[in-house]
Write a protein that holds these residues in place. Structure first.
Motif, PDB file in Angstrom:
ATOM      1  N   GLY A 186      50.143  22.481  70.284  1.00  0.00           N
ATOM      2  CA  GLY A 186      50.528  23.453  71.640  1.00  0.00           C
ATOM      3  C   GLY A 186      49.985  25.030  71.194  1.00  0.00           C
ATOM      4  O   GLY A 186      49.323  24.927  72.242  1.00  0.00           O
ATOM      5  N   ARG A 187      50.270  25.232  70.636  1.00  0.00           N
ATOM      6  CA  ARG A 187      49.538  26.663  70.031  1.00  0.00           C
ATOM      7  C   ARG A 187      48.494  27.007  70.517  1.00  0.00           C
ATOM      8  O   ARG A 187      47.323  27.581  70.496  1.00  0.00           O
ATOM      9  CB  ARG A 187      49.972  27.484  68.536  1.00  0.00           C
ATOM     10  CG  ARG A 187      49.440  28.754  68.769  1.00  0.00           C
ATOM     11  CD  ARG A 187      50.314  29.481  67.500  1.00  0.00           C
ATOM     12  NE  ARG A 187      50.490  28.982  65.823  1.00  0.00           N
ATOM     13  CZ  ARG A 187      51.223  28.784  64.919  1.00  0.00           C
ATOM     14  NH1 ARG A 187      51.768  30.008  65.077  1.00  0.00           N
ATOM     15  NH2 ARG A 187      50.486  27.612  64.025  1.00  0.00           N
ATOM     16  N   ALA A 188      47.807  25.400  68.875  1.00  0.00           N
ATOM     17  CA  ALA A 188      46.386  24.853  68.980  1.00  0.00           C
ATOM     18  C   ALA A 188      45.241  24.830  69.999  1.00  0.00           C
ATOM     19  O   ALA A 188      44.405  25.796  69.926  1.00  0.00           O
ATOM     20  CB  ALA A 188      46.188  24.577  67.541  1.00  0.00           C
ATOM     21  N   MET A 189      45.758  24.063  70.861  1.00  0.00           N
ATOM     22  CA  MET A 189      45.126  23.991  72.516  1.00  0.00           C
ATOM     23  C   MET A 189      45.362  25.232  73.162  1.00  0.00           C
ATOM     24  O   MET A 189      44.003  25.583  73.699  1.00  0.00           O
ATOM     25  CB  MET A 189      45.559  22.816  72.752  1.00  0.00           C
ATOM     26  CG  MET A 189      44.951  22.127  73.987  1.00  0.00           C
ATOM     27  SD  MET A 189      43.499  21.697  73.430  1.00  0.00           S
ATOM     28  CE  MET A 189      43.538  19.993  72.261  1.00  0.00           C
ATOM     29  N   GLY A 190      46.345  25.815  73.399  1.00  0.00           N
ATOM     30  CA  GLY A 190      46.149  27.139  73.871  1.00  0.00           C
ATOM     31  C   GLY A 190      45.030  28.076  73.316  1.00  0.00           C
ATOM     32  O   GLY A 190      44.828  29.089  74.194  1.00  0.00           O
ATOM     33  N   PHE A 191      45.631  28.484  72.048  1.00  0.00           N
ATOM     34  CA  PHE A 191      44.404  29.354  71.430  1.00  0.00           C
ATOM     35  C   PHE A 191      42.739  28.645  72.026  1.00  0.00           C
ATOM     36  O   PHE A 191      42.342  29.372  72.820  1.00  0.00           O
ATOM     37  CB  PHE A 191      44.213  29.064  70.115  1.00  0.00           C
ATOM     38  CG  PHE A 191      43.364  30.481  69.369  1.00  0.00           C
ATOM     39  CD1 PHE A 191      43.540  31.147  69.426  1.00  0.00           C
ATOM     40  CD2 PHE A 191      42.429  29.777  68.616  1.00  0.00           C
ATOM     41  CE1 PHE A 191      42.606  32.175  69.149  1.00  0.00           C
ATOM     42  CE2 PHE A 191      41.707  30.827  67.622  1.00  0.00           C
ATOM     43  CZ  PHE A 191      41.577  32.139  68.139  1.00  0.00           C
ATOM     44  N   PHE A 192      42.165  27.670  72.020  1.00  0.00           N
ATOM     45  CA  PHE A 192      41.196  26.659  72.776  1.00  0.00           C
ATOM     46  C   PHE A 192      40.987  26.954  73.728  1.00  0.00           C
ATOM     47  O   PHE A 192      40.031  27.472  74.045  1.00  0.00           O
ATOM     48  CB  PHE A 192      41.368  25.087  72.260  1.00  0.00           C
ATOM     49  CG  PHE A 192      40.205  24.626  72.476  1.00  0.00           C
ATOM     50  CD1 PHE A 192      38.765  24.841  71.901  1.00  0.00           C
ATOM     51  CD2 PHE A 192      40.288  23.870  73.736  1.00  0.00           C
ATOM     52  CE1 PHE A 192      37.627  23.840  72.495  1.00  0.00           C
ATOM     53  CE2 PHE A 192      38.697  22.718  74.300  1.00  0.00           C
ATOM     54  CZ  PHE A 192      37.879  23.170  73.365  1.00  0.00           C
ATOM     55  N   ALA A 193      41.749  26.792  74.619  1.00  0.00           N
ATOM     56  CA  ALA A 193      42.064  27.159  76.020  1.00  0.00           C
ATOM     57  C   ALA A 193      41.699  28.498  76.300  1.00  0.00           C
ATOM     58  O   ALA A 193      40.982  29.336  77.586  1.00  0.00           O
ATOM     59  CB  ALA A 193      42.589  26.895  76.499  1.00  0.00           C
ATOM     60  N   VAL A 194      41.960  29.577  75.506  1.00  0.00           N
ATOM     61  CA  VAL A 194      41.636  30.803  75.829  1.00  0.00           C
ATOM     62  C   VAL A 194      40.271  31.408  75.599  1.00  0.00           C
ATOM     63  O   VAL A 194      40.233  32.134  76.349  1.00  0.00           O
ATOM     64  CB  VAL A 194      42.899  31.906  74.706  1.00  0.00           C
ATOM     65  CG1 VAL A 194      42.486  33.123  74.572  1.00  0.00           C
ATOM     66  CG2 VAL A 194      44.224  31.632  75.271  1.00  0.00           C
ATOM     67  N   GLY A 195      39.691  30.500  74.818  1.00  0.00           N
ATOM     68  CA  GLY A 195      38.366  30.995  74.424  1.00  0.00           C
ATOM     69  C   GLY A 195      37.726  30.814  76.362  1.00  0.00           C
ATOM     70  O   GLY A 195      36.882  31.300  76.078  1.00  0.00           O
ATOM     71  N   GLY A 196      38.079  29.539  76.307  1.00  0.00           N
ATOM     72  CA  GLY A 196      36.895  29.056  77.875  1.00  0.00           C
ATOM     73  C   GLY A 196      37.724  30.248  78.748  1.00  0.00           C
ATOM     74  O   GLY A 196      37.377  30.871  79.253  1.00  0.00           O
ATOM     75  N   ASN A 197      38.702  30.422  78.457  1.00  0.00           N
ATOM     76  CA  ASN A 197      39.480  31.772  80.246  1.00  0.00           C
ATOM     77  C   ASN A 197      38.621  33.025  79.383  1.00  0.00           C
ATOM     78  O   ASN A 197      38.090  33.857  80.495  1.00  0.00           O
ATOM     79  CB  ASN A 197      40.238  32.399  79.437  1.00  0.00           C
ATOM     80  CG  ASN A 197      41.649  30.705  80.506  1.00  0.00           C
ATOM     81  OD1 ASN A 197      41.217  29.791  81.444  1.00  0.00           O
ATOM     82  ND2 ASN A 197      42.929  31.123  80.499  1.00  0.00           N
ATOM     83  N   LEU A 198      38.197  33.425  77.936  1.00  0.00           N
ATOM     84  CA  LEU A 198      37.519  34.573  77.936  1.00  0.00           C
ATOM     85  C   LEU A 198      36.110  34.573  78.543  1.00  0.00           C
ATOM     86  O   LEU A 198      35.102  34.748  78.648  1.00  0.00           O
ATOM     87  CB  LEU A 198      37.576  35.053  76.713  1.00  0.00           C
ATOM     88  CG  LEU A 198      38.916  35.399  76.083  1.00  0.00           C
ATOM     89  CD1 LEU A 198      39.065  35.841  74.719  1.00  0.00           C
ATOM     90  CD2 LEU A 198      39.154  36.461  77.057  1.00  0.00           C
ATOM     91  N   GLY A 199      35.798  33.468  78.175  1.00  0.00           N
ATOM     92  CA  GLY A 199      33.656  32.969  78.740  1.00  0.00           C
ATOM     93  C   GLY A 199      34.277  32.999  80.483  1.00  0.00           C
ATOM     94  O   GLY A 199      32.923  33.588  80.446  1.00  0.00           O
ATOM     95  N   PHE A 200      34.992  32.659  81.058  1.00  0.00           N
ATOM     96  CA  PHE A 200      34.549  32.305  82.065  1.00  0.00           C
ATOM     97  C   PHE A 200      34.488  34.159  82.629  1.00  0.00           C
ATOM     98  O   PHE A 200      33.767  34.708  83.562  1.00  0.00           O
ATOM     99  CB  PHE A 200      35.107  32.117  83.001  1.00  0.00           C
ATOM    100  CG  PHE A 200      34.955  30.809  83.384  1.00  0.00           C
ATOM    101  CD1 PHE A 200      34.381  30.695  84.464  1.00  0.00           C
ATOM    102  CD2 PHE A 200      35.291  29.427  82.274  1.00  0.00           C
ATOM    103  CE1 PHE A 200      33.706  28.361  84.636  1.00  0.00           C
ATOM    104  CE2 PHE A 200      35.007  27.993  83.199  1.00  0.00           C
ATOM    105  CZ  PHE A 200      34.110  27.648  83.562  1.00  0.00           C
ATOM    106  N   ALA A 201      35.417  35.058  82.318  1.00  0.00           N
ATOM    107  CA  ALA A 201      35.796  36.056  82.317  1.00  0.00           C
ATOM    108  C   ALA A 201      34.270  36.884  82.009  1.00  0.00           C
ATOM    109  O   ALA A 201      33.826  38.126  82.582  1.00  0.00           O
ATOM    110  CB  ALA A 201      37.162  36.903  81.608  1.00  0.00           C
ATOM    111  N   VAL A 202      33.473  36.704  80.613  1.00  0.00           N
ATOM    112  CA  VAL A 202      32.763  37.803  80.094  1.00  0.00           C
ATOM    113  C   VAL A 202      31.344  37.129  80.869  1.00  0.00           C
ATOM    114  O   VAL A 202      30.493  38.087  81.008  1.00  0.00           O
ATOM    115  CB  VAL A 202      32.710  37.159  78.331  1.00  0.00           C
ATOM    116  CG1 VAL A 202      30.956  37.479  78.124  1.00  0.00           C
ATOM    117  CG2 VAL A 202      33.883  37.679  77.668  1.00  0.00           C
TER     118      VAL A 202
END
Length: 384
Positions: free
Chosen positions: A129-145
């Motif tokens: 869960g933590r690992a997939m959450g960290f992976f998903a955060v990357g996508g969230n940051l990408g859409f912001a950047v």
């Protein structure tokens, strides 16, 4: 060794750079309109073509990732996305060229996501869960950047958009160095474990699919209508509405990771259930809020409900389809997003007739049904 230390961060970094490209297309539409004289219909078609390709094709590449060992697909996908976006903004000279590159970028994104999520699943032990959450955060940051980089084209010139391609090359080289030139023994071991004795629970995955759609509809509608809510209900400017949306995504990135980490302790089904329990009252109060300050405060439980369940949903789908982890990832990361986006115009139509508050209120019964479905799901045992 340096490679071993940075390896756990590379999938999330690649996810960030991939979605930096994907998240920039909407921000570049005004550039295409001015540069090529596109109509609003043509501009919207570019966005639709990219989104549909990126989402609908993902399960196909996910299924392929389950059947054939093709580790180069993930970096290839990132490269396709970033180079396509750079070419769209710098060299494309016709509507047809922009449309073709948008399709190509969408295919690249469809290639990356299932393979990237599959790699994270193989690399991690019980703390998925933590690992997939960290992976998903990357996508969230990408859409912001992504839109931030796109904005450079309007101030410094279109050639700045080659930055996407540069980032893509860097991500590709890092991924290749960490996972292709020297394959991780841990990742290889997890792949063997997944195939031995694994079973698919299609019935449970079918129930989970409704949760995927419910979360997708909530995400797409809030993404679309938060700025409009700030304007129509709170009497604020478009700029202030966009700031509210940025705030929503910023706290969402943090809560995505928190939700993934918490799910390792409380269980994936329980985490999804708790998220919906917080989302429903938060959404009701947010819709009824009448001041910006109160609305900002109420965005916290709404964001928790939408983002905290993201990582656990992906992991739960992978556990239900243990034989087809890549295919499951393609569904959870792909088709669900498309259907959520398709529902947004329907909510908007209701808002046109009865008001935006009534339109957003249609999300409440969907969330209630999703909460009911969580009581029909069974928790899968975590790896030891």
């Amino acid at each position: 060794m340096i490679r071993d230390k940075i390896r756990p961060f590379i999938p999330s970094l690649c996810h960030c750079i991939n979605d930096t490209g994907q998240g920039s297309i909407a921000a570049l539409l005004p550039l295409f309109i001015n540069m090529l004289g596109l109509s609003y219909y043509e501009a919207a078609t570019v966005m639709l073509a990219n989104t549909m390709c990126a989402s609908v094709v993902q399960p196909v590449f996910g299924y392929l990732a389950d059947k054939v060992k093709l580790p180069f697909l993930a970096p290839l996908g990132v490269l396709m996305v970033t180079i396509s976006i750079s070419l769209m903004g710098t060299t494309a000279s016709s509507y047809e060229a922009v449309l073709l590159l948008a399709l190509f970028s969408g295919i690249g994104s469809a290639i990356f996501h299932p393979e990237g999520a599959l790699l994270v699943n193989r690399m991690t032990g019980p703390a998925k869960g933590r690992a997939m959450g960290f992976f998903a955060v990357g996508g969230n940051l990408g859409f912001a950047v992504g839109p931030m980089i796109a904005s450079l084209a309007y101030t410094l010139g279109r050639q700045c958009l080659w930055l996407y391609a540069i980032l893509g090359v860097i991500a590709t080289l890092l991924y290749t160095w960490c996972f292709i030139l020297s394959r991780s023994e841990e990742a290889e071991g997890k792949k063997k474990e997944t195939k031995e004795g694994a079973e698919n629970d299609w019935k449970s995955f079918g129930k989970l699919f409704f949760l995927i759609l419910a979360r997708s509809v909530s995400f797409a509608c809030l993404n679309t209508f938060i700025p409009l809510f700030w304007i129509s209900q709170l009497g604020k400017t478009a700029g202030e509405g966009n700031m509210a949306l940025s705030f929503f995504f910023a706290i969402g990135a943090c809560l995505t990771y928190c939700g993934g980490a918490l799910s390792d302790r409380v269980g994936y089904v329980h985490m999804i259930r708790y998220s919906l329990m917080i989302l429903i009252p938060g959404l009701i109060l947010f819709i009824l809020s009448g001041t910006p300050i109160l609305s900002y405060i109420l965005m916290l439980p709404v964001a928790f409900g939408v983002f905290a369940m993201y990582g656990p949903t992906i992991v739960l789908g992978q556990t239900y389809l243990a034989k087809n982890v890549g295919f499951s990832s393609g569904i959870t990361l792909g088709i669900g997003i498309t259907i959520g986006g398709a529902m947004a115009p329907m909510v908007g139509k209701i808002g046109d007739i009865y008001g935006l508050q009534v339109g957003l209120a249609t999300l409440i019964p969907i969330a209630l049904l999703a909460l009911f479905v969580t009581f029909l799901l069974k928790e899968k045992k975590k790896e030891e």
